[in-house]
Design a protein around this motif. Structure first.
Motif, short mmCIF file in Angstrom:
data_model
loop_
_atom_site.label_atom_id
_atom_site.label_comp_id
_atom_site.label_asym_id
_atom_site.label_seq_id
_atom_site.Cartn_x
_atom_site.Cartn_y
_atom_site.Cartn_z
N TYR A 147 0.91 -1.36 -0.02
CA TYR A 147 0.00 0.06 0.04
C TYR A 147 0.94 1.27 0.13
O TYR A 147 0.48 2.15 0.69
N GLN A 154 -5.58 7.34 -6.53
CA GLN A 154 -6.25 6.53 -7.52
C GLN A 154 -6.66 7.30 -8.88
O GLN A 154 -6.94 6.72 -9.95
N THR A 176 -1.36 4.02 -1.92
CA THR A 176 -3.01 3.41 -1.96
C THR A 176 -3.79 4.57 -1.98
O THR A 176 -5.09 4.34 -2.34
N ASN A 203 -4.59 -0.49 -5.42
CA ASN A 203 -5.33 0.71 -5.59
C ASN A 203 -5.15 1.72 -6.64
O ASN A 203 -5.74 2.73 -6.59
#
Length: 374
Positions: A143, A149, A146, A171
């Motif tokens: 992560y 996006q 993360t 992600n």
């Protein structure tokens, strides 16, 4: 109206260029308020920069540490692009980029950064490009990015990466370009690229890859998703002998990796990864010891059994329809036959009735009838 706008814009550009600190150049063009402070022997982010600056190039300086909220405290909350390459940066604190809501591009290349905090970009939801190339980064933890996006490009070329965890790129649903060229990677987790559905540019060249099951799965992944280097430069070697194997020939080794490949194919199917041909899916679900050759896809098509099964199903369905129609026809025929027999019997029995009519055959138009009492 246009004249007024041009006048106002000209005045703003003049004021912006005039209000520029020493050792910096300020200009306004194409909706960009650009401030360039290259090689100015700066030790920190200047506090005298224009707060309307949205593109800041401060590369080539001597900024060893980036402290928490350093840009916000300098009043630079409108930044959209920051260039900090070759600035001898060694440490970046977790809250360095807090408050930069509009940040889109960040260049931290050619510094001395060794670690990246997983929450470094927690306040930069709009970031689309991050460049860490040329830093001695050795590891990417789970992560790692993360919160990004919207990230589209991530560059780690010419670093010192030895270990990349399986969830390091989790992600990153918008990631399109990933560069891991010229690092110290010998293998990668086989599922590391599964969830990167939008990725179409991947560079893994110039790494000392070791031929194992994970590398074989990744090689297959590159082929079936169209991400393999067309030049065929990717190679790996056995740990026990210096044999060099090209990645496109990885189907010849490690037959014991079959279950790894099948498991990966299932996971890739579940992920909905693009450019994952169904023919390849069936190929690997049946056998994974040979990669499909483009010249033999038709001759060895895995669709043939399914086509045969489909034709057999259609044939069976047609036979059932024919049998039902025949059965229905026979029922209708028997019904008509019974009705016909009943009608004949009814006509034969009618001569035994007490009353019947005699019609004059010579005069068919006569309305005369004779009733005979038997």
């Amino acid at each position: 109206m246009m004249v007024v706008f041009l006048v106002v814009f000209g005045i703003f550009s003049t004021v912006y260029a005039f209000d520029c600190p020493d050792n910096c150049k300020c200009s306004t063009a194409a909706h960009k308020n650009l401030t360039v402070c290259q090689e100015g022997d700066l030790r920190s982010i200047p506090r005298t920069l224009n707060p309307y600056t949205n593109h800041l190039d401060i590369s080539g300086n001597v900024i060893e540490n980036l402290e928490n909220r350093t840009f916000v405290e300098a009043g630079l909350i409108n930044l959209q692009a920051i260039v900090l390459k070759s600035s001898t940066i060694r440490r970046i604190e977790q809250g360095t980029f807090v408050g930069l809501k509009w940040l889109i591009e960040l260049d931290l290349s050619n510094n001395f950064i060794e670690n990246i905090h997983p929450l470094l970009f927690s306040d930069n939801k709009l970031l689309e490009m991050v460049n860490f190339s040329g830093n001695p980064i050795t590891r990417l933890v789970p992560y790692q990015f993360t919160t990004l996006q919207n990230l589209r490009t991530l560059d780690f070329r010419n670093c010192a990466l030895e270990n990349v965890e399986e969830e390091a790129f989790s992600n990153l649903v918008s990631l399109q370009t990933l560069c891991l060229k010229n690092n110290k990677l010998t293998t990668l987790p086989k599922n590391i690229f599964t969830w990167l559905k939008q990725m179409h540019n991947l560079d893994l060249d110039e790494n000392p890859w070791q031929c194992d099951c994970n590398v074989q799965v990744i090689a297959i992944l590159l082929l079936i998703r169209g991400l393999y280097n067309s030049n065929g430069t990717l190679t790996c070697t056995y740990a026990t002998k210096p044999t060099i194997i090209r990645w496109q020939d990885m189907d010849h080794i490690h037959n014991d990796c079959e279950h790894h490949v099948q498991a990966h194919v299932k996971e890739t199917i579940m992920s909905g990864s693009p450019r994952f041909g169904k023919s390849t899916v069936f190929k690997y679900m049946n056998t994974t010891r040979r990669l499909p050759r483009y010249s033999s896809h038709i001759l060895q098509s895995p669709f043939l059994p399914w086509i045969a099964a489909f034709l057999a199903l259609i044939t069976s369905y047609g036979c059932v329809i024919c049998i039902c129609n025949i059965y229905k026809y026979r029922i209708q025929t028997n019904t008509h036959k019974k009705n016909y027999e009943c009608t004949n019997k009814r006509e034969e029995n009618s001569i035994y009735r007490d009353d019947f009519c005699l019609i004059d055959e010579e005069n068919t138009t006569s309305d005369v009838s004779v009733s005979i009492d038997l």
